[in-house]
Every structure is written in C-alpha cells, then in structure tokens.
Design an enzyme around this catalytic site. Structure first.
Site, short mmCIF file in Angstrom:
data_model
loop_
_atom_site.label_atom_id
_atom_site.label_comp_id
_atom_site.label_asym_id
_atom_site.label_seq_id
_atom_site.Cartn_x
_atom_site.Cartn_y
_atom_site.Cartn_z
N SER A 176 2.39 -5.08 -15.66
CA SER A 176 3.66 -4.49 -16.07
C SER A 176 3.52 -3.06 -16.59
O SER A 176 4.23 -2.67 -17.53
CB SER A 176 4.37 -5.38 -17.09
OG SER A 176 4.71 -6.62 -16.51
N GLY A 212 3.88 -8.84 -13.60
CA GLY A 212 5.24 -9.06 -13.10
C GLY A 212 6.19 -9.63 -14.14
O GLY A 212 7.28 -10.08 -13.80
N GLU A 228 -6.44 -7.54 -15.76
CA GLU A 228 -5.02 -7.84 -15.57
C GLU A 228 -4.71 -9.19 -16.21
O GLU A 228 -4.89 -10.24 -15.56
CB GLU A 228 -4.70 -7.92 -14.08
CG GLU A 228 -4.94 -6.64 -13.33
CD GLU A 228 -4.03 -6.52 -12.11
OE1 GLU A 228 -3.27 -5.56 -12.05
OE2 GLU A 228 -4.05 -7.42 -11.25
N ASN A 262 -0.31 -1.42 -6.03
CA ASN A 262 -0.46 -2.64 -5.23
C ASN A 262 0.93 -3.05 -4.77
O ASN A 262 1.73 -3.54 -5.55
CB ASN A 262 -1.09 -3.74 -6.12
CG ASN A 262 -1.11 -5.09 -5.44
OD1 ASN A 262 -0.90 -5.20 -4.23
ND2 ASN A 262 -1.35 -6.15 -6.22
N TRP A 263 1.19 -2.83 -3.49
CA TRP A 263 2.55 -3.07 -2.97
C TRP A 263 2.79 -4.56 -2.69
O TRP A 263 3.90 -4.95 -2.33
CB TRP A 263 2.79 -2.26 -1.71
CG TRP A 263 2.77 -0.77 -1.93
CD1 TRP A 263 2.57 -0.11 -3.12
CD2 TRP A 263 2.96 0.25 -0.95
NE1 TRP A 263 2.63 1.24 -2.94
CE2 TRP A 263 2.87 1.50 -1.60
CE3 TRP A 263 3.20 0.24 0.43
CZ2 TRP A 263 3.01 2.72 -0.93
CZ3 TRP A 263 3.33 1.45 1.10
CH2 TRP A 263 3.24 2.68 0.41
N LYS A 264 1.77 -5.36 -2.78
CA LYS A 264 1.87 -6.81 -2.54
C LYS A 264 2.54 -7.08 -1.18
O LYS A 264 2.36 -6.30 -0.25
CB LYS A 264 2.62 -7.49 -3.68
CG LYS A 264 2.04 -7.13 -5.05
CD LYS A 264 2.46 -8.07 -6.11
CE LYS A 264 2.00 -7.57 -7.46
NZ LYS A 264 2.12 -8.54 -8.52
N GLY A 301 1.76 -2.86 -10.03
CA GLY A 301 2.43 -3.66 -9.02
C GLY A 301 3.87 -3.17 -8.83
O GLY A 301 4.13 -2.20 -8.13
N GLY A 302 4.80 -3.85 -9.48
CA GLY A 302 6.23 -3.59 -9.30
C GLY A 302 6.60 -2.11 -9.36
O GLY A 302 7.35 -1.62 -8.50
N HIS A 359 -7.46 -10.73 -7.03
CA HIS A 359 -6.20 -10.61 -7.78
C HIS A 359 -5.78 -12.00 -8.26
O HIS A 359 -6.03 -13.00 -7.57
CB HIS A 359 -5.13 -10.00 -6.86
CG HIS A 359 -3.88 -9.63 -7.60
ND1 HIS A 359 -2.93 -10.55 -7.96
CD2 HIS A 359 -3.44 -8.43 -8.06
CE1 HIS A 359 -1.95 -9.92 -8.61
NE2 HIS A 359 -2.24 -8.64 -8.68
N GLU A 399 -3.10 -13.48 -8.17
CA GLU A 399 -2.28 -14.21 -7.19
C GLU A 399 -3.16 -14.84 -6.11
O GLU A 399 -2.87 -15.92 -5.61
CB GLU A 399 -1.22 -13.26 -6.60
CG GLU A 399 -0.14 -12.95 -7.63
CD GLU A 399 0.54 -11.61 -7.47
OE1 GLU A 399 0.42 -10.98 -6.41
OE2 GLU A 399 1.21 -11.18 -8.44
C1 PEP Z 1 -0.44 -6.41 -10.07
O1 PEP Z 1 0.07 -7.13 -9.24
O2 PEP Z 1 -1.62 -6.07 -9.96
C2 PEP Z 1 0.38 -5.96 -11.20
C3 PEP Z 1 -0.21 -5.40 -12.20
O3 PEP Z 1 1.73 -6.18 -11.09
P1 PEP Z 1 2.87 -5.64 -12.09
O4 PEP Z 1 2.58 -4.19 -12.36
O5 PEP Z 1 4.15 -5.83 -11.36
O6 PEP Z 1 2.77 -6.45 -13.33
#
Ligand code: PEP
Length: 248
Positions: free
Chosen positions: A211, A171, A165, A9-11, A232-233, A95, A97
């Site tokens: 994470s 994050g 999640e 997920n590049w956000k 994500g990251g 999500h 967010e």
């Molecule tokens: C996400 O945004 O779905 C996520 C899991 O982010 P991260 O891996 O950065 O925690």
C-alpha cells in the site's frame, strides 16, 4: 551507495493497449536521475510491447514471475531466457500472492531465484508475514526464515533485491509504519551479512511493499535501510506512480 529502486507491479491488469497507455503516461511524467532506477512489471502478454516502448528511455522492464526450468514440457510456463529475450532485467519471485494463491513454497521460490540469477537477471525476492503471524509476535522469525530459505545454497551477489511486503499491507490501504519497515529491513540486512559479509549486505537493496502511496513514500524512503519500493495498486495510476518515483 545503493541506487534506489522503485518498481511497479501491475499484477493481472492491462491489455497490451492499456499497458502502452499506462507506460506512456508514466514516461510523460517522470525525469530519471542517477540516484534511482525505475522498473515496471507488466503481465507477460504485454512485456514485449512495453519493452519496445521503453527502449532508450532508461525505464526498465521486469516480469512478475518465472518458471525455474530453462525449457521443456511445462505447459503454460515462461522460462527465464524468454523474459531476458524480451528485455526483462528484473523478475519478481515469491510474491505473497504466488505463495498464497498458487501454493509456492520456499523451495520452489529458491529454485526461481537461482534460475533468474543464472539467466543474468536480478530477482526481487518477496518476503513478508501475515497478520496472524505478526499478532503472534512471529513476524521477524517468519521473514528471516523466508530470506534464508529463498537464498539457500546461492552464492552472495548484489544482483539480489529483497522486497519486504507484509501480507496485511498488500492491497489493503494499510502501510507499515516507517519504524516497523526500518526494523524489519535492519533484521533482513543482518541475515544478509551472515549470507555474505557486512560489506555485501550493505550493497543489497531492500524494498518496502504494501500500500505504498504518494503520501507515504517520502517517509518510507527516509528510513536508512529502505532502498526503494515495490508498488502494486498505485503503479496503475501514472500520476501517482510518477509522484512515488519522484520521492523526496
Ligand atoms: C504488491 O502487490 O507487491 C503490492 C505492494 O501491492 P499494493 O501496493 O497494492 O499493496
């Protein structure tokens, strides 16, 4: 029996040219195998260009959000058919967010899950508790409630993917322990067995997100009910993402 799914997920990151550099970096580092699917979810503006680059590669394209209506006067919104048109096979829905920053509630998320299925794509329904809810001992009831609400009045289908999640892990650099992840995934699968049958539930993939890093993926993937990861990251770094895809 379940094909693993590793999704990036590049956000709200990458211009079109940055997205192409990133996807080239991933393509150059991974060898796809039959036991796992790999998905990247760039921002809307890069979907078409990345989709073209992915053509024939085996790596799949997904979107990060969608509007539930098929067309109309919804300024700024993107319809399911538009995502399908640029080659999306999956859409992330609900999500944390989107829930927290954009105020999406369970009813809105349920409409999106339906719309994605109706358009012939696979929704990745995200669920997860906050740290306050976990500390109050409410993690399982919150997550189970989000799953039930997200799937309300939808016929059982193994096109569905659920991503657990925990909000406190997104994050933050803090990953849930494999045992916490396994416990919650087992609870989600139990809800899915009520939604359909135990056999249906056994076919639905449950991803862990929060994470995930190259050094945590192997132990997470060793859990019997963890069928993949939403990343994500770490998905913004081709080397790290390639290592996650090549979990052992
Ligand atoms: C996400 O945004 O779905 C996520 C899991 O982010 P991260 O891996 O950065 O925690």
């Amino acid at each position: 029996m379940r094909t693993a799914l590793i999704a990036g997920n590049w956000k709200m990151h990458t211009t079109v040219s940055e997205a192409l550099t990133l996807v080239d970096g991933v393509l150059g580092r991974i060898t796809l195998s039959d036991d796992r699917e790999v998905l990247v979810c760039p921002p809307f503006t890069a979907l078409h260009a990345v989709g073209e680059r992915l053509r024939g590669s085996g790596l799949m394209l997904g979107a990060q959000d969608v509007h539930h209506e098929a067309k109309g006067a919804y300024t700024g919104a993107i319809a399911p058919g538009m995502l399908r048109d640029v080659g999306c096979r999956y859409v992330i829905v609900g999500h944390s967010e989107r829930r927290q920053i954009f105020g999406e509630d369970d009813a809105a998320i349920n409409r999106k899950v339906r719309a994605v299925l109706a358009a012939g794509m696979r929704p990745i329904l995200c669920v997860g508790e906050t740290i306050t809810q976990r500390e109050a001992g409410d993690a399982a009831s919150v997550v189970v409630g989000q799953v039930r609400a997200g799937l309300a009045d939808i016929a059982t289908t193994d096109a569905l993917v659920i991503a657990y999640e925990p909000v406190w892990a997104i994050g933050t650099g803090v990953t849930a322990t494999p045992s916490d992840a396994q416990q919650m995934h087992a609870a989600i699968r139990a809800v899915l067995a009520e939604w359909g049958t135990a056999g249906d539930a056994a076919r639905i993939r449950l991803l862990y997100g929060g994470s995930v890093k190259p050094d945590t993926i192997d132990e997470l993937m060793a859990c019997p009910d963890v069928d993949g990861a939403l990343v994500g990251g770490a998905s913004l770094q081709p080397e790290g993402f390639a290592r996650i895809v090549q979990y052992r």
